[in-house]
Design a protein around this motif. Structure first.
Motif, mmCIF file in Angstrom:
data_model
loop_
_atom_site.group_PDB
_atom_site.id
_atom_site.type_symbol
_atom_site.label_atom_id
_atom_site.label_comp_id
_atom_site.label_asym_id
_atom_site.label_seq_id
_atom_site.Cartn_x
_atom_site.Cartn_y
_atom_site.Cartn_z
ATOM 1 N N LEU A 156 64.780 36.422 -4.857
ATOM 2 C CA LEU A 156 65.016 34.988 -4.748
ATOM 3 C C LEU A 156 64.007 34.334 -3.812
ATOM 4 C CD1 LEU A 156 68.921 34.865 -4.634
ATOM 5 C CD2 LEU A 156 67.405 34.534 -6.603
ATOM 6 N N GLU A 157 63.611 35.033 -2.759
ATOM 7 C CA GLU A 157 62.585 34.507 -1.856
ATOM 8 C C GLU A 157 61.246 34.358 -2.575
ATOM 9 O OE1 GLU A 157 62.230 36.754 1.704
ATOM 10 O OE2 GLU A 157 64.307 36.416 2.322
ATOM 11 N N ARG A 158 60.904 35.333 -3.408
ATOM 12 C CA ARG A 158 59.648 35.278 -4.156
ATOM 13 C C ARG A 158 59.623 34.084 -5.110
ATOM 14 N NH1 ARG A 158 59.492 40.666 -7.230
ATOM 15 N NH2 ARG A 158 57.641 39.701 -8.189
ATOM 16 N N GLN A 159 60.782 33.715 -5.637
ATOM 17 C CA GLN A 159 60.850 32.629 -6.611
ATOM 18 C C GLN A 159 60.473 31.277 -6.018
ATOM 19 O OE1 GLN A 159 64.710 32.766 -8.477
ATOM 20 N NE2 GLN A 159 64.430 34.869 -9.198
ATOM 21 N N ALA A 160 60.474 31.180 -4.683
ATOM 22 C CA ALA A 160 60.103 29.923 -4.036
ATOM 23 C C ALA A 160 58.666 29.518 -4.364
ATOM 24 C CB ALA A 160 60.284 30.039 -2.529
ATOM 25 N N ARG A 161 57.842 30.478 -4.767
ATOM 26 C CA ARG A 161 56.445 30.160 -5.127
ATOM 27 C C ARG A 161 56.369 29.287 -6.376
ATOM 28 N NH1 ARG A 161 52.923 29.082 -3.768
ATOM 29 N NH2 ARG A 161 51.104 30.295 -4.320
ATOM 30 N N LEU A 162 57.432 29.261 -7.174
ATOM 31 C CA LEU A 162 57.413 28.452 -8.394
ATOM 32 C C LEU A 162 57.894 27.026 -8.164
ATOM 33 C CD1 LEU A 162 58.841 30.950 -11.062
ATOM 34 C CD2 LEU A 162 56.500 30.693 -10.230
ATOM 35 N N SER A 163 58.614 26.797 -7.073
ATOM 36 C CA SER A 163 59.230 25.481 -6.887
ATOM 37 C C SER A 163 59.019 24.898 -5.497
ATOM 38 C CB SER A 163 60.742 25.582 -7.156
ATOM 39 O OG SER A 163 61.343 26.540 -6.286
ATOM 40 N N GLY A 164 58.221 25.534 -4.663
ATOM 41 C CA GLY A 164 57.994 25.049 -3.306
ATOM 42 C C GLY A 164 57.093 23.825 -3.264
ATOM 43 N N PRO A 165 56.669 23.446 -2.059
ATOM 44 C CA PRO A 165 55.810 22.269 -1.905
ATOM 45 C C PRO A 165 54.488 22.372 -2.666
ATOM 46 C CG PRO A 165 56.689 22.995 0.212
ATOM 47 C CD PRO A 165 57.030 24.061 -0.780
ATOM 48 N N GLU A 166 53.944 23.584 -2.739
ATOM 49 C CA GLU A 166 52.700 23.816 -3.477
ATOM 50 C C GLU A 166 52.951 24.932 -4.490
ATOM 51 O OE1 GLU A 166 49.510 24.633 -0.803
ATOM 52 O OE2 GLU A 166 49.717 22.731 0.277
ATOM 53 N N PRO A 167 53.635 24.611 -5.578
ATOM 54 C CA PRO A 167 54.001 25.660 -6.546
ATOM 55 C C PRO A 167 52.779 26.295 -7.192
ATOM 56 C CG PRO A 167 54.418 23.480 -7.454
ATOM 57 C CD PRO A 167 54.075 23.283 -6.020
ATOM 58 N N VAL A 168 52.872 27.593 -7.381
ATOM 59 C CA VAL A 168 51.797 28.327 -8.029
ATOM 60 C C VAL A 168 51.871 28.091 -9.533
ATOM 61 C CG1 VAL A 168 53.174 30.427 -8.369
ATOM 62 C CG2 VAL A 168 50.688 30.611 -8.151
ATOM 63 N N HIS A 169 50.720 28.101 -10.205
ATOM 64 C CA HIS A 169 50.734 28.019 -11.664
ATOM 65 C C HIS A 169 51.202 29.359 -12.214
ATOM 66 C CE1 HIS A 169 49.161 28.144 -15.800
ATOM 67 N NE2 HIS A 169 49.402 26.844 -15.783
ATOM 68 N N TYR A 170 52.209 29.305 -13.085
ATOM 69 C CA TYR A 170 52.853 30.535 -13.561
ATOM 70 C C TYR A 170 52.963 30.516 -15.083
ATOM 71 C CZ TYR A 170 56.578 34.034 -14.239
ATOM 72 O OH TYR A 170 57.322 35.104 -14.654
ATOM 73 N N ARG A 171 52.523 31.612 -15.690
ATOM 74 C CA ARG A 171 52.637 31.765 -17.142
ATOM 75 C C ARG A 171 53.311 33.093 -17.435
ATOM 76 N NH1 ARG A 171 49.924 29.316 -21.232
ATOM 77 N NH2 ARG A 171 48.365 28.513 -19.748
ATOM 78 N N ALA A 172 54.383 33.049 -18.235
ATOM 79 C CA ALA A 172 55.121 34.268 -18.557
ATOM 80 C C ALA A 172 55.213 34.454 -20.058
ATOM 81 C CB ALA A 172 56.521 34.213 -17.960
ATOM 82 N N LEU A 173 54.939 35.675 -20.496
ATOM 83 C CA LEU A 173 55.155 36.083 -21.883
ATOM 84 C C LEU A 173 56.421 36.935 -21.881
ATOM 85 C CD1 LEU A 173 51.536 37.222 -22.891
ATOM 86 C CD2 LEU A 173 52.496 34.910 -22.863
ATOM 87 N N ILE A 174 57.457 36.475 -22.578
ATOM 88 C CA ILE A 174 58.732 37.191 -22.594
ATOM 89 C C ILE A 174 58.975 37.728 -23.997
ATOM 90 C CG2 ILE A 174 61.209 37.040 -22.172
ATOM 91 C CD1 ILE A 174 60.685 34.719 -20.321
#
Length: 294
Positions: A156-174
């Motif tokens: 859950l702490e790692r997930q903050a990178r997707l929604s924090g002040p400076e979110p990382v660009h994230y692409r997922a193939l599921i």
């Protein structure tokens, strides 16, 4: 890759080429010792290559940390330098360290990422899991409750990178198989699908479903590619009981190309979002059976 035969520890610094995965580590120590031994011997890379029958470019990458190389190379260099089994023992320390770091996860690298790309082949990616889904998955690994709680909290702490002040660009193939394999608890799976639908609409996030109709592909395990601000790429492949973490360009590049090829066969984000919504309706009993055309 520099092939100059005169390059040694005095020219570029010992271990300077060691990647972000292994800086200040046993791997860096191994590279440093290799450069030191050659400097002490007075040999050039060409002369060393003639003695141990390895190409000078390969030896240069060992000395600068660009590659860990093989244990056979470490043994051959022990013979040339007369160092007993010192270099072989350092090689095994570096090899074991790489495996141990897989357990620590990717959080330190994700924290400094410019972008993250991920392929999930059997479970929802860690960065997209709800608390309940993560609990269910980890409990099935028969971990102690304390370990489960610790691992869930870390995810859950790692997930903050997707929604924090400076979110990382994230692409997922599921993979579609992930979405067909429901959680054991009905409410857990409902919440997980709802979360995927929500995240798929966040700025900077692109979710792609890889449908069964896309056919076979080369990626046989989960994969995460972390693009660092320094320009380096860290790749992590993971099976059921082990993982492999690397920033060696010769290992990373084929994985990056395989990811790009798989992305070309996946549904675009808009189609993937529609698929997720239909899947949620099917799961809750409000819609027909969802199918995906190739």
């Amino acid at each position: 890759m520099d092939d100059n035969d005169g390059v040694g520890s005095g020219d570029k610094g010992r271990g300077q080429g060691v990647g972000v995965v292994d800086r200040f580590s046993a791997r860096a120590l191994y590279a440093d010792r290799l450069a030191f031994e050659r400097e002490r011997s007075g040999m050039s890379l060409v002369q060393l290559g003639e003695k141990c029958r390895y190409e000078q470019s390969y030896l240069h990458r060992l000395e600068t940390g660009g590659r860990l190389g093989t244990v056979q190379a470490a043994r051959a260099l022990d013979v040339v330098y007369g160092t007993g089994d010192l270099l072989e023992r350092l090689w095994w320390l570096a090899k074991r360290e790489t495996k141990d770091r897989c357990v620590l996860g990717l959080a330190p690298f994700e924290a400094n990422a410019a972008s993250i790309q991920e392929y999930a082949n059997c479970t929802v990616p860690d960065l997209l899991q709800t608390r309940a889904y993560a609990h269910e998955q980890l409990r099935r690994a028969q971990l102690a409750e304390e370990q489960v709680e610790e691992s869930v909290g870390a995810r859950l702490e790692r997930q903050a990178r997707l929604s924090g002040p400076e979110p990382v660009h994230y692409r997922a193939l599921i993979d579609e198989a992930v979405l067909r394999r429901k959680a054991g608890d009905h409410r857990t799976w409902t919440a997980q699908l709802e979360h995927l639908i929500e995240v798929a609409q966040w700025p900077g996030v692109a979710l792609h479903v890889v449908p069964f109709g896309a056919g076979p592909h080369y990626l046989r395990s989960s994969l995460e590619l972390v693009y660092l601000r320094t320009g380096s790429i860290v790749a992590y492949t993971q099976g059921s009981w082990s993982g492999h973490l690397t920033d060696d360009p010769e290992e990373v590049e084929p994985l990056r190309l395989a990811f790009d090829a798989l992305r070309d066969t996946a549904l675009v984000p808009a189609e993937s979002l529609a698929f997720l919504r239909a899947l949620l309706e099917e799961h809750t009993g409000d819609g027909p059976l969802t199918t995906v055309e190739p």
